[in-house]
Structure formats: C-alpha cells, structure tokens
Enzyme design. Structure first.
Site, PDB file in Angstrom:
ATOM      1  N   GLY A 343       0.835  -1.189   0.000  1.00  0.00           N
ATOM      2  CA  GLY A 343       0.000   0.000   0.000  1.00  0.00           C
ATOM      3  C   GLY A 343       0.873   1.243   0.000  1.00  0.00           C
ATOM      4  O   GLY A 343       0.621   2.203  -0.715  1.00  0.00           O
ATOM      5  N   ALA A 344       1.931   1.189   0.805  1.00  0.00           N
ATOM      6  CA  ALA A 344       2.844   2.316   0.930  1.00  0.00           C
ATOM      7  C   ALA A 344       4.095   1.826   1.653  1.00  0.00           C
ATOM      8  O   ALA A 344       4.093   0.759   2.247  1.00  0.00           O
ATOM      9  CB  ALA A 344       2.194   3.438   1.728  1.00  0.00           C
ATOM     10  N   MET A 345       5.163   2.619   1.565  1.00  0.00           N
ATOM     11  CA  MET A 345       6.404   2.227   2.227  1.00  0.00           C
ATOM     12  C   MET A 345       7.051   3.435   2.875  1.00  0.00           C
ATOM     13  O   MET A 345       7.217   4.468   2.248  1.00  0.00           O
ATOM     14  CB  MET A 345       7.346   1.580   1.194  1.00  0.00           C
ATOM     15  CG  MET A 345       8.723   1.235   1.748  1.00  0.00           C
ATOM     16  SD  MET A 345       8.629  -0.016   3.070  1.00  0.00           S
ATOM     17  CE  MET A 345      10.031   0.477   4.071  1.00  0.00           C
ATOM     18  N   GLU A 346       7.416   3.251   4.155  1.00  0.00           N
ATOM     19  CA  GLU A 346       7.847   4.362   4.999  1.00  0.00           C
ATOM     20  C   GLU A 346       9.309   4.768   4.814  1.00  0.00           C
ATOM     21  O   GLU A 346       9.959   5.116   5.795  1.00  0.00           O
ATOM     22  CB  GLU A 346       7.598   3.995   6.462  1.00  0.00           C
ATOM     23  CG  GLU A 346       8.516   2.884   7.036  1.00  0.00           C
ATOM     24  CD  GLU A 346       7.948   1.488   6.954  1.00  0.00           C
ATOM     25  OE1 GLU A 346       7.061   1.261   6.118  1.00  0.00           O
ATOM     26  OE2 GLU A 346       8.393   0.605   7.718  1.00  0.00           O
ATOM     27  N   ASN A 347       9.859   4.730   3.586  1.00  0.00           N
ATOM     28  CA  ASN A 347      11.242   5.165   3.390  1.00  0.00           C
ATOM     29  C   ASN A 347      11.436   6.494   4.114  1.00  0.00           C
ATOM     30  O   ASN A 347      10.606   7.396   4.011  1.00  0.00           O
ATOM     31  CB  ASN A 347      11.529   5.352   1.907  1.00  0.00           C
ATOM     32  CG  ASN A 347      11.051   4.177   1.094  1.00  0.00           C
ATOM     33  OD1 ASN A 347      11.484   3.066   1.302  1.00  0.00           O
ATOM     34  ND2 ASN A 347      10.108   4.428   0.198  1.00  0.00           N
ATOM     35  N   HIS A 379      -0.190   6.106   9.080  1.00  0.00           N
ATOM     36  CA  HIS A 379       0.623   4.920   9.378  1.00  0.00           C
ATOM     37  C   HIS A 379       2.091   5.160   9.001  1.00  0.00           C
ATOM     38  O   HIS A 379       3.007   4.920   9.793  1.00  0.00           O
ATOM     39  CB  HIS A 379       0.045   3.736   8.591  1.00  0.00           C
ATOM     40  CG  HIS A 379       0.769   2.437   8.756  1.00  0.00           C
ATOM     41  ND1 HIS A 379       0.249   1.390   9.462  1.00  0.00           N
ATOM     42  CD2 HIS A 379       1.969   2.013   8.297  1.00  0.00           C
ATOM     43  CE1 HIS A 379       1.089   0.368   9.439  1.00  0.00           C
ATOM     44  NE2 HIS A 379       2.152   0.725   8.735  1.00  0.00           N
ATOM     45  N   GLU A 380       2.313   5.677   7.808  1.00  0.00           N
ATOM     46  CA  GLU A 380       3.692   5.861   7.344  1.00  0.00           C
ATOM     47  C   GLU A 380       4.388   6.967   8.133  1.00  0.00           C
ATOM     48  O   GLU A 380       5.569   6.857   8.458  1.00  0.00           O
ATOM     49  CB  GLU A 380       3.721   6.163   5.846  1.00  0.00           C
ATOM     50  CG  GLU A 380       2.999   5.142   4.955  1.00  0.00           C
ATOM     51  CD  GLU A 380       3.397   3.694   5.202  1.00  0.00           C
ATOM     52  OE1 GLU A 380       4.563   3.447   5.591  1.00  0.00           O
ATOM     53  OE2 GLU A 380       2.537   2.807   5.037  1.00  0.00           O
ATOM     54  N   HIS A 383       5.703   5.775  11.366  1.00  0.00           N
ATOM     55  CA  HIS A 383       6.967   5.038  11.247  1.00  0.00           C
ATOM     56  C   HIS A 383       8.203   5.954  11.224  1.00  0.00           C
ATOM     57  O   HIS A 383       9.309   5.485  11.478  1.00  0.00           O
ATOM     58  CB  HIS A 383       6.986   4.249   9.934  1.00  0.00           C
ATOM     59  CG  HIS A 383       6.323   2.901   9.982  1.00  0.00           C
ATOM     60  ND1 HIS A 383       6.554   1.988  10.983  1.00  0.00           N
ATOM     61  CD2 HIS A 383       5.478   2.302   9.112  1.00  0.00           C
ATOM     62  CE1 HIS A 383       5.853   0.881  10.709  1.00  0.00           C
ATOM     63  NE2 HIS A 383       5.189   1.044   9.589  1.00  0.00           N
ATOM     64  N   GLU A 402       5.131  -2.924  12.999  1.00  0.00           N
ATOM     65  CA  GLU A 402       3.901  -2.791  12.216  1.00  0.00           C
ATOM     66  C   GLU A 402       2.659  -2.718  13.097  1.00  0.00           C
ATOM     67  O   GLU A 402       1.701  -2.028  12.782  1.00  0.00           O
ATOM     68  CB  GLU A 402       3.782  -3.942  11.218  1.00  0.00           C
ATOM     69  CG  GLU A 402       4.834  -3.903  10.103  1.00  0.00           C
ATOM     70  CD  GLU A 402       4.855  -2.590   9.328  1.00  0.00           C
ATOM     71  OE1 GLU A 402       3.948  -1.740   9.507  1.00  0.00           O
ATOM     72  OE2 GLU A 402       5.793  -2.391   8.540  1.00  0.00           O
TER      73      GLU A 402
END
Ligand SMILES: *[C@@H]1O[C@H](CO)[C@@H](O)[C@H](O)[C@H]1NC(C)=O
Ligand SMILES: *[C@@H]1O[C@H](CO)[C@@H](O)[C@H](O)[C@H]1NC(C)=O
Ligand SMILES: *[C@@H]1O[C@H](CO)[C@@H](O)[C@H](O)[C@H]1NC(C)=O
Ligand SMILES: *[C@@H]1O[C@H](CO)[C@@H](O)[C@H](O)[C@H]1NC(C)=O
Ligand SMILES: [Zn+2]
Length: 959
Positions: A343-347, A379-380, A383, A402
């Site tokens: 869905g998404a990535m917290e880079n 959410h991201e 993080h 998570e």
C-alpha cells in the site's frame, strides 16, 4: 509498510452479488482433476527477468554447507559506517531490449572481530570491475585472494590473503550493473501514459531484503549507517532520495548529457528505508518546501495531491506531540507511484505510495478512499519515529514495528479528521479481522524466534495479519490499561533513549515499566509478565461469565474445537486479562482476570464485558445473560454501547462456530438489525453473514437466507432513501455514508427490485452519456458491481473501456473490482487471462483481481482451475517482491467445504512441493484446516440454519 498489501478492501464489496442461478453453471464447469494436473506441467516462460546472478569467478563447488557464506545472517565481524553510492538508471532499453542501471559504491566499515573474509549482500548485480579494498588506518589493507557471488544467500564474498585488524576501518569499492526490471522489488521501473505517450520512471522498494538488489550493502536492519547518495539522470527528469538535494549539475558521461543530483548525507539509518526515484513527476508543497507531494504531472495539475498535502503537516505535528519528539528529518516527501506492490512504504523522508493510497479527487473518490488515504499517510508518518528513528534489531520483531504503526494510524487520522470517529474502526478492521486468523490452531505467536526468520521468504512471511492487526490490538489494550498518559510517557522515553539505534520488543516494555513505576498506576504484575502471555503464545482467550454464580473462567478460543494445538505454550494458554465491563446500571472498575471472582447480577440486570472491545479476547455468558442481552437489543439497543453491539454479534457468531453456543443464538443477534441504523453493527453482522453466503450460496439454503436479509435490510434502505431525499443528497456522517452503501448493496443483492432498478438505471445513464458519470462517488463500487452482475457483455465491455481510460487510480480500481462481478463464465475466464498480462492488469493488481474473481460464486471454480494450471508461472513472475501469495491462496480457497475440494487442495500442495509456495506456505496449511472446519460446520449446521430461517421468520425463499 502499510497493511494494504495483505488486506484488499475492495474484495469484500463484491462477491455476494451473484444470484442463485449460478449454481448450475458451476456444476457444468467442474473440471476433472487429472486435466489440471496435465496443464500444470506447461510452465510458461519467464518474461522480462533475464537476469541470473553471475559469478565473477566460479564459486567453490565443493564448499561444505556450513561455510560463513552459507549462513543467511551476516557474521558479527564488520560494521558499516558510511556509504557513498552513485546510481544511474536507464529509462530506455539497451540494445538487448533490457532496462538496466549502473552504479558504484564505496562503503567504509570497521572491523570489530578478526577475519579474513568480507561478506556483503548483493543480489542480481553483475560486477563490472574487480572490487578494491583500501585501509583508512596506517596499516595497508590485505590483498584480495578471490571473490564471487554466493547466489542462494545473496552475498558478494571476498576472501582476503590476510586478516583485517580489529578497530581499523576499511573502504570497499564496487562497480556494478543490474537490471531495472518491472518486478516491483529493489531498484525497478514503472510505466504510465501521459498525453498518449509512454513514460518510464525508476523507483525502489527495499523492504525487507531488496536494497542488496540496488547496490552491495550490509542489508540487515541493525547495520545502520550514513548514506551519501548521488543519482545520474536524464535532463528532463528529477531525482529524489531520502535527503534533501544539495546540488544538481550537468555532466557528460560516455557522450551522454546528464544531470547529476547529489543529496545531503542521511541520518544514521537502515538500508531497508532507502529510496531512489528518477521521474518526470511534479509536486506541490507546503511550509516552504519541507513537505511535498509528488505524482504524475496530470494528477498534480488536477489537484489530486491536495488532500494528502493538507493533512500531512497537521499529522506530523500531531505525532511530534504524541511522541514528544520533533520530526527527525529536514524534509518529508510523499510520492504516488503507478506501479507499487504494497500500500505504501515508509522510506525515511521519501514515502512511496500506490496512487490509490495518496491521490484524492472529490469528484470521483469515495469517503472510504479518503479514509484509506488518511490512515495510510498516518501509518507511514508514525513510522518516521517508530521504526525509522528507532528500528527493530531483526525481522522477528516486525510485529512491534507494524503493530504499533497500525495502532497509532487511527490516532493520527483522527487528529486530521476529528468528525469521523475513526478510532472505533480498529475493532472491525483489526481486532475482529485478526481474531478470525488467530483462532486457528495453525496460528502463530506475535513474536518469532530470531533463528526462525532467516531466509528472505521467511522474512516476507512475517508481514501478515498477526503482525499488523494483532500487534495493533494488543498495543491498544496495553495503552488502555496503562492509560494513555503513562503509555506515551514510556514511549517517548523509549524513542529518546534508542534514537538512531536498534531494539528488541522488551526494550519498550522496560521503558513503559519505568513510566508505570514513576506514577501510581496499579497493575497486578509487571508489564512484561502481563504482555509475555499475549506476545509469546498464539491465540487469545474466551472469557466466560456466569452471572448466576458470579464465576469467571478463561479458555483458549479455537474456531474449530476439534483442532489440535501442537504448539506448546509455556503459559498453558492462559492469559492475564484486563476486563472493562458494565452493568445496566453503568460502567464498573477495571478488573483483572487471574483468579475467579464475583460478577453476579440478579433480576433483569445484564452485564457486558470487554467494554468498547479494548481487550483482545472474546466473551461468553450464561444463557440467562445472553437472553437479557438479546431482549435489550430488541427493546432498547442503544443502552448497550455501540462497539459492544458490534462485539455481541461478532462474539456470538464465532462462539457458535466454535460450538460453544447454538448457531441459532448467533442468528438471533441479527434480528434487532431491522431497527439498527448505525454502520458498525451492520458491518459486523454482514462480515459474519459473509461466511453463511460462502457456505450456502451453492445450496438450497441460499434462497431463504436472501429472503431473511431482504426483510432485515429493507427498513435501512427506506431510511437512507428518506435521509438522502430519494437518493439525491449525500448523508452527512462518515459512518452514515458507509451504511448507505451497505443498504444499497444488501438490498440489491437480496433481490429488492426497487434497488436493482435504481442502480441499473444509474449505470445505463452513464452508458448513454459516458462523459458524465451520474453515480455518486461513495456508491460507485457497489453500483458498478451490481449493474455488471445484472448485465451482460455490453455492460462488461463498457466498464472495461472506462477502466482503461480512467485518469485516477481510485476510479480504475473500482472498475477493476466490479468487472469481477459478472456471472458470465467466458467473461470471467477471459478476465483471468488478462490478469497475467501486465499491459492489461498491472502486476501489483494481479493477485487481488484473481481473489476478487474467486469471491464470485461463478468465478470461484474458474479461478481455482486457473491458479492450479498456472501456479509455477505465477510463482516465478510474482514471487520476487510480492507479499500476497498467502492472500491469493486463502482468498481462492475460502469457500471450500467439500471432500472433493479438500482432496484437490492436498493434491495441489503435493504437486507443487518443488515449485513451492513462498510466502503462501502457511496459507496452504491454513486452507486445509479451514476446509476441514467448513465441512464439519456444514454437516452440523445446515439443517438448523434452514429451519431457523423458515420457522422463526416465516421466510419463504425468493423465487
Ligand atoms: C549479468 O550477467 C549475466 C551473465 O553474463 C547476463 O546473462 C545478464 O544479462 C547480466 N545482467 C544484466 C542486467 O545485464
Ligand atoms: C558524505 O557527506 C558528508 C556530509 O555532507 C561529507 O562530509 C562526506 O565527505 C561525504 N562522504 C563522501 C565519501 O563523499
Ligand atoms: C485543502 O485545504 C484547503 C485550505 O483549507 C481547502 O480549501 C481545500 O478544499 C482542501 N482540499 C482538500 C482536497 O481537502
Ligand atoms: C486431533 O487429535 C485427535 C486424537 O489424536 C484426532 O482423533 C483428531 O482427528 C485430531 N483432529 C484434527 C482436526 O486433526
Ligand atoms: Zn508499516
């Protein structure tokens, strides 16, 4: 990552719509199993992934299996300090027709234990020059004896002629080349169309183990380092990375004019959080340019990034206050990518999203789409501190990372959209959802042993519902019984203490315990003593309250009471349970279930325990209390708190599944729904009735079930008809908007003619004038699905055309899901074929589309044949960066309930034991267990359900 990749929110919407006439078709379509077996052997060739990892010199073939390079974990000899990485992605194919990137990297590392071996991760990279080693101290570096690529464990192995010196630093330089494939993992390419022109971009997805596909690195989360990133790129493109760009200059390389963008050095961070992106995207920004949202030019021009930008600043502020810690980076970029697996990535500093998770347009997006954007961004952003600033030491603790983000995403979203009451949704979206999985004997504890999570596919497997949703549920319970001020105090101390380093989950308990000890919080024992039972043993209890005797007890809740728990627990499947509860006279003080104690009531008094479902457990009562609760629901349901109405329905259905209470008692919790107007109890009932649809939609019970649902939902349908002025206005409340969709969906699917006429009319209006879509955004998913199910090839082809022309992914997604609703087998089969053609269905959407087809009663056997026939191909094509095999297998087999289907499933497992199931391995076992349970359930309940539907409600089946 966001949990989007394992939860498919659209799947639930479709599925029920298909009529009973379908049953005949299914029988006609049943395929003799031996035919599939034959088909299974035709493995399609692998497209696009021509790379095989090369060995610069041959690996020693006689190597025994316990050499250091055969271990998937890095030895503890070297620690990286800084990297200097330059990458140049080519957005045009080379003369072989392959997209590549080239690069070089030097990493400075310190030797902390004597060794003559360098192991550094590298996967699918070809070295274009021999690696060189330089000493940074006074003693010269040892010379390199030999080097090779160890393919299985994904290392570049360098053997030295002499030992490295403890305490000394060295610099290793590598030059390499890799494929910029369209495989959604590591450094990869994504494609989209703009003004009729195909555009290419390069982007990354490193988590969990693909940074090593972009450059050689010590690719474990605890190997934190500083990164100096430089990107070479075509003049018309922009380059982005974790840090701010400090300089862009023109350079000429091999006769090509390029831009060279240098980024400021990162903070000390893990490799899995790196991101490199080269694209022609544009952006909008806020607060000078500290916060930016990037997307395709068209999307930015259409204002689709505005909502994300509007809420990001306030959410960052919220988290700064919640954590009591300022945002750790100088900038925050978010970018919407046309091809993205999760869905998404917290880079860190450059968060990547699916387009549907970031781009919003009020004219086409539903309130659900908007909510998803708010929760995923939240959410991201959560993080950026929890996960990025402080990082788990190893993937076995992923649940902490998570689970935490999945809990606080509701708090952040609530701060941005306070009118939504979104915090309540965690009960449906996480607690109840994961109960279903955690009640199986094949479940697993939150925490895994470090040595059990080693290989990349084992690491992928921990990204599951247990980690996300159970993690969120138990942390919410913890925050509740500590109280929020104590919880955030401990949290802030944890973040402050471990910033820029790594932790194990007990470090959080330690800091929370300090916070508890500093206040007068009253706990029966230490945090770790309480929490170990929730973290180290799988499952959860059902607490039984006998209101006549006052007796309280707990028991491990198993959906199938005959299943055998083979995993031993050091706590004997007993938990320390915090019980919030109320009587009809009001809320009572928190009670800790360790020993038994009086919960007696007399007369007409009733008890509800697990108030607002803050605890991670189910509750059962003596029959008298159940009867009092049922009659309260019938007479004055509002005297029971909303979330406990949700809970009573869900607990009752699941207790019945587990044979603890009669099935008819569960069904009786739905009788009051004809007077219920709130969304969440309805959703709870519909989620549970989904199971009845799955089990009965191929049988004679179906007609009676449909008639009952129609009777219950008709008042809701009329309510919304009135509330919206005959379907012209949009209801004001967020949950009312959702419940309007429930009303239409269920009224139409249960055959209320007024509904189907209404909905098909809207769709026909659209077909007549395709440039104006008259359907309200909130209703589109349901209307499209209903109209396509009722229609034929004409409706399907129209929707397919609109899907291909959609300019916003949110709209395309609804159409893609609705196309699975048709009941015409050849359309479904053709659609299944489309899913394996990335030009028609993007790779990221393939598994989700197949699952959606399988939710359709007609599509189910077709999808099952399809994946059995194509398993080897799907596995190799989608195996690399994809996490969704467990979804695929669970999704396709969830209706299985016959001996024949069980045999097919076992055969499928045996036939493909060599190809494997990757992250779906556990799902195969779960599916077999579930099929067994379904068979038993049907045998025991079919007659009783039918009788209840007929007698209690005087229901006649719909003809
Ligand atoms: C890497 O080397 C192998 C073997 O020479 C070759 O087949 C492959 O195409 C190379 N990879 C790329 C991306 O050029
Ligand atoms: C990396 O960046 C830092 C900070 O800008 C700089 O001091 C250092 O020299 C750079 N390292 C290399 C190897 O370029
Ligand atoms: C973003 O905020 C502005 C200013 O408050 C507002 O006018 C606009 O409608 C908002 N956009 C969206 C999509 O919410
Ligand atoms: C559990 O074990 C019992 C006794 O060994 C056995 O009879 C039963 O079939 C097992 N149940 C399942 C679901 O495997
Ligand atoms: Zn996450």
């Amino acid at each position: 990552m966001a949990k989007g990749f394992y939860i498919s929110k659209t799947v639930g919407v479709v599925g029920i719509v298909v009529g009973a006439a379908a049953v005949a078709t299914i029988i006609a379509l049943s395929v003799v199993y031996s035919q599939e077996k034959a088909k299974n052997n035709e493995v399609k060739p692998t497209e696009g992934t021509t790379t095989t990892t090369t060995t610069t010199t041959a690996a020693p073939t006689t190597a025994p299996s316990n050499e250091p390079w055969d271990s998937y974990r890095l030895p503890d000899t070297l620690l990286p300090d800084t990297y200097d990485v330059t990458l140049w992605p080519r957005l045009k194919p080379d003369n072989r027709g392959i997209y590549i990137f080239t690069g070089n990297s030097s990493v400075v590392f310190r030797c902390v234990k004597e060794t003559d071996l360098i192991l550094i991760h590298s996967n699918k990279l070809n070295l274009t020059a021999a690696p060189t080693l330089t000493a940074l101290g006074s003693t010269p570096a040892p010379t390199i004896k030999t080097h090779w690529m160890q393919v299985t464990t994904q290392y570049l192995v360098i053997q030295l002629n002499d030992k490295l010196k403890v305490g000394e630093s060295y610099e290793l330089f590598t030059k390499f080349l890799g494929e910029l494939a369209d495989d959604l993992g590591g450094f990869y390419r994504s494609v989209y169309t703009e003004n009729g022109q195909e555009k290419m971009l390069a982007t990354t997805q490193m988590q969990p183990t693909d940074a090593r596909k972009a450059f050689p690195c010590f690719d474990e989360p605890a190997m934190k380092a500083y990164f100096n990133i430089t990107l070479l790129h075509d003049p018309e493109t922009t380059a982005l990375s974790n840090g701010r760009d400090i300089e862009t200059v023109d350079v000429t390389v091999d006769g090509t004019t390029l831009k060279k963008t240098t980024f400021e050095q990162t903070r000390k961070m893990s490799t899995y959080l790196l991101a490199f992106i080269v694209s022609e995207f544009e952006s909008i920004n806020a607060i000078a340019d500290d916060i930016r949202v990037f997307a395709r030019k068209d999307a930015i021009a259409a204002g689709q990034g505005e909502y994300a930008l509007n809420i990001t600043g306030p959410m960052l502020k919220f988290f700064e206050e919640y954590y009591n810690s300022s945002y750790p980076l100088p900038k925050s970029d978010q970018i919407a990518l046309p091809d993205f697996n999760a869905g998404a990535m917290e880079n860190w500093g450059l968060i990547t999203y699916r387009e549907t998770a970031l781009l919003y347009d009020p004219a086409v997006s539903s309130n659900g789409n908007k909510e998803r954007i708010a929760t995923i961004i939240s959410h991201e952003l959560a993080h950026m501190w929890f996960g990025n600033l402080v990082t788990i030491r190893w993937w076995n603790d992923l649940w902490l990372n998570e689970g935490f983000a999945s809990y606080v995403e509701y708090l952040g979203a609530d701060s941005a959209e306070p009118t939504w009451n979104i915090k309540d949704l965690i009960v449906l979206a996480d607690v109840h959802r994961v109960f279903a999985i955690d009640a199986l004997a094949s479940s697993h504890p939150l925490s895994s042993k470090e040595e059990d999570v080693v290989r990349p596919e084992q690491i992928s497997e921990v990204f599951d519902a247990i980690s996300y949703s159970k993690g969120a549920s138990v942390l919410r319970m913890l925050s509740d019984f500590l109280t929020e001020p104590v919880f955030v105090r401990g949290l802030s101390s944890y973040l402050n203490h471990f910033q820029f380093s790594n932790t194990v989950y007990t470090d959080l308990w330690d800091h929370l315990q300090i916070a508890v000890d500093q206040t007068s919080t009253d706990l029966p024992m230490s945090i770790s003593a309480i929490m170990d039972r929730w973290v180290l043993q799988m499952g959860f209890p059902v607490v039984t309250i006998n209101t006549a005797t006052g007796h309280l007890s707990q028991e491990h809740f198993l959906l199938d009471p005959e299943s055998n728990v083979t995993t031993p627990s050091q706590f004997n499947y007993e938990w320390i349970v915090p019980i919030r509860w109320m009587k009809n006279t009001g809320e009572q003080p928190l009670y800790w279930l360790q020993a038994k104690q009086a919960f007696r009531v007399t007369g007409n008094d009733w008890i509800v325990a697990n108030l607002n479902v803050l605890g991670y457990y189910r509750v059962n009562y003596d029959m008298d209390n159940w009867e009092r609760l049922l009659s309260t629901l019938q007479t004055s349901h509002e005297s029971i708190p909303l979330l406990n109405r949700v809970q009573l329905i869900d607990d009752a259905f699941n207790l019945a599944r587990a044979k603890i209470i009669p099935t008819t008692l569960a069904l009786r919790t739905t009788q009051y729904l004809s007077t219920e107007r709130e969304y969440m109890p309805w959703k709870s009932a519909l989620d549970n009735l989904d199971y009845y649809y799955l089990m009965f939609d191929r049988s004679e019970v179906y007609g009676y079930l449909q008639a009952y649902i129609r009777q219950q939902v008709e008042p809701l349908f009329d309510h919304f008809k009135k509330l919206t002025g005959n379907w012209t206005d949009v209801p004001e409340g967020h949950y009312d908007q959702y419940n309007q969709v429930n009303a239409i969906r269920m009224a139409c699917s249960s055959g209320l003619e007024e509904c189907t006429t209404l909905v098909s009319g809207w769709f026909q209006q659209w077909i007549d004038n395709p440039s104006v879509n008259p359907i309200q955004p909130n209703l589109r998913a349901t209307v499209y699905c209903t109209a396509i199910a009722a229609g034929g090839a004409k409706e399907w082809d129209f929707a397919w055309g609109m899907f291909q022309n959609a300019t916003i992914a949110i709209e395309a997604d609804k159409l893609r899901a609705a196309l699975t609703c048709t009941t015409i087998p050849w359309l479904l089969n053709r659609y299944l074929e489309f899913t394996l053609d990335p030009n028609l269905i993007r790779r990221q959407d393939a598994t989700n589309t197949i699952i959606s087809i399988a939710s359709n009663v007609v599509g189910q056997p077709l999808a099952w044949d399809f994946i059995r026939a194509n398993w080897a191909y799907i596995f190799t094509q989608y195996g690399g960066g994809s996490f969704s095999f467990s979804n695929l297998i669970n999704g396709i087999t969830k209706r299985f309930s016959t001996e024949f289907e069980l045999k097919q499933l076992e055969q499928f497992r045996d036939d493909n034991s060599e190809v494997g199931f990757g992250s779906g391995t556990l799902a195969i076992q779960q599916s077999i267990e579930r099929t067994n349970a379904n068979m038993k359930w049907l045998a025991q309940n079919k007659a009783a359900v039918m009788e209840w539907l007929i007698n209690t409600n005087q229901i006649k089946p719909l003809g």
